[in-house]
Design an enzyme around this catalytic site. Structure first.
Site, PDB file in Angstrom:
ATOM      1  N   ARG A  82       0.885  -1.160  -0.037  1.00  8.56           N
ATOM      2  CA  ARG A  82       0.151  -0.151   0.114  1.00  8.56           C
ATOM      3  C   ARG A  82       0.848   1.317   0.055  1.00  8.56           C
ATOM      4  O   ARG A  82       1.930   1.360   0.508  1.00  8.56           O
ATOM      5  CB  ARG A  82      -0.897   0.062   1.148  1.00  8.56           C
ATOM      6  N   ASP A 141      -2.216  -0.740   7.837  1.00  4.91           N
ATOM      7  CA  ASP A 141      -1.697  -1.318   6.652  1.00  4.91           C
ATOM      8  C   ASP A 141      -2.516  -2.539   6.620  1.00  4.91           C
ATOM      9  O   ASP A 141      -2.790  -2.983   5.234  1.00  4.91           O
ATOM     10  CB  ASP A 141      -0.288  -1.544   7.126  1.00  4.91           C
TER      11      ASP A 141
END
Ligand code: ADP
Ligand code: MG
Length: 340
Positions: free
Chosen positions: A17, A156
């Protein structure tokens, strides 16, 4: 989270990400806007009669599930995820698994959360419904705490599981409400790797502790405003809290600007965020500051900022598709899934 497994082999994939804005806000229940990217971790597995074993193409270490937990650095993630799954009465199948990754590792694009989620899926964890996604993200967050000692927030692991193609995800880390924010086709997101992260774990833990101190004085930072800061005497704690309070506001403003396709405004907000991480939260580096300045000077670049926990890693830029900026152009990707 249990899934009865009938396949004898399979493949799972979990993205990395990039966080567009909202850094160091998740662990106080704030707002973040990460985007799952088209680079990630693949695990191929096959059933075996022997205890599970994992190997990774980053080194030639093989990790057996019931080895000493410290058998290799990355083996700690395998053990942590497997143990937590077991504690939740998840009966893992016995597999031989091979890990490979297209992510730069240890660079701020969350190869660790990607790895944790891929391990969990390869061991049969299921994440179909919203509740299952949240439960698995929380399990992987705990695995990260156990494996590294770093008290990271939920961002995350949640974006790795819940990412959506063509969108970033506005996550409210108090309620875990997730709102897709479209990335318009007439901008590109560029990531530049600056340097491996240093001191990241201990400094991160320090910031988590200092934000907790601020909250003991003025209550949840999520609902605090800058006037509340007057009650904080310690100038360092006050500055950290100032970053968090204003960063939560910037996330909302950035989402509005992106929705309105006001990229100039979105870029300015990114720069404000970078400056606050540099001056108030003290997690940037000279190299990252220089890279942000350099990127901003390129025609067609709307804005740039450091991204992730800081002390190295990457910067992210928002740019016109024709802007001549070096780096990796990343596309918004769907979250983790079974490939076969
Ligand atoms: P980031 O998450 O930003 O990439 P971290 O320091 O949090 O950086 O995580 C990097 C660690 O994750 C590596 O040191 C390694 O232990 C582990 N890791 C990530 N991807 C892999 C992989 N494909 N194979 C083995 N270990 C990995
Ligand atoms: Mg990580």
């Amino acid at each position: 989270m249990n899934e009865s497994r009938t396949l004898t082999q399979g493949k799972v994939w979990a993205p990395g990400r990039v966080n567009l804005i909202g850094d160091h806000t998740d662990y106080t229940g704030g707002l973040v806007l990460p985007m799952a990217i088209d680079l990630g971790t693949t695990i191929t597995w096959q059933l075996t009669n022997t205890p599970s074993r994992f190997s990774s193409d980053v080194d030639d270490v093989v990790v057996a599930l019931y080895d000493e937990p410290q058998s290799s650095h990355w083996g700690r993630y395998v053990h942590a995820v497997a143990q937590l799954l077991e504690q939740r009465r998840h009966k893992s199948p016995q597999i031989l698994a091979t890990i490979s990754s297209t992510l730069p590792i240890g660079s701020g694009l969350s190869s660790s959360a990607s790895l944790e989620v891929a391990i969990a899926l390869s061991l049969g964890a299921h994440a179909g419904t919203r509740d299952e996604i949240i439960a698995l993200a929380q399990l992987c967050q705990q695995a990260e705490h156990a494996a590294t000692g770093v008290p990271c927030g939920i961002m995350d692991q949640l974006i790795v599981l819940a990412g959506q193609s063509k969108h970033a995800l506005l996550i409210d880390c108090s309620t875990l409400e997730m709102t897709p924010v479209r990335i318009p086709a007439d901008v590109k997101i560029v990531v530049q790797f600056i340097a491996p992260r240093t001191l990241a774990g201990s400094a991160y833990a320090d910031r988590v502790a200092q934000c907790a101190r601020a909250q003991e004085i003025i209550g949840p930072l999520r609902s605090a405003n800058t006037t509340d800061l007057e009650a904080i005497d310690d100038p360092t704690v006050k500055k950290y809290a100032l970053h968090v309070i204003t960063e939560n506001e910037r996330v909302q403003e950035f989402c509005s600007a992106m929705t309105d396709c006001d990229f100039a405004q979105a870029g300015l907000i990114m720069v404000d965020s970078h400056n606050s991480l540099r001056d108030n939260f003290a997690v940037s580096t000279d190299q990252m500051n220089a890279a942000v300045l350099e990127a901003r000077a390129i025609p067609g670049v709307y804005g740039a900022r450091m991204t992730g926990g800081g002390f190295g890693g990457c910067i992210v830029a928002l740019a016109d598709p024709d802007a001549k900026i070096d780096g990796l152009i990343v596309e918004a990707s769907n979250g983790a899934r079974l490939l076969e």
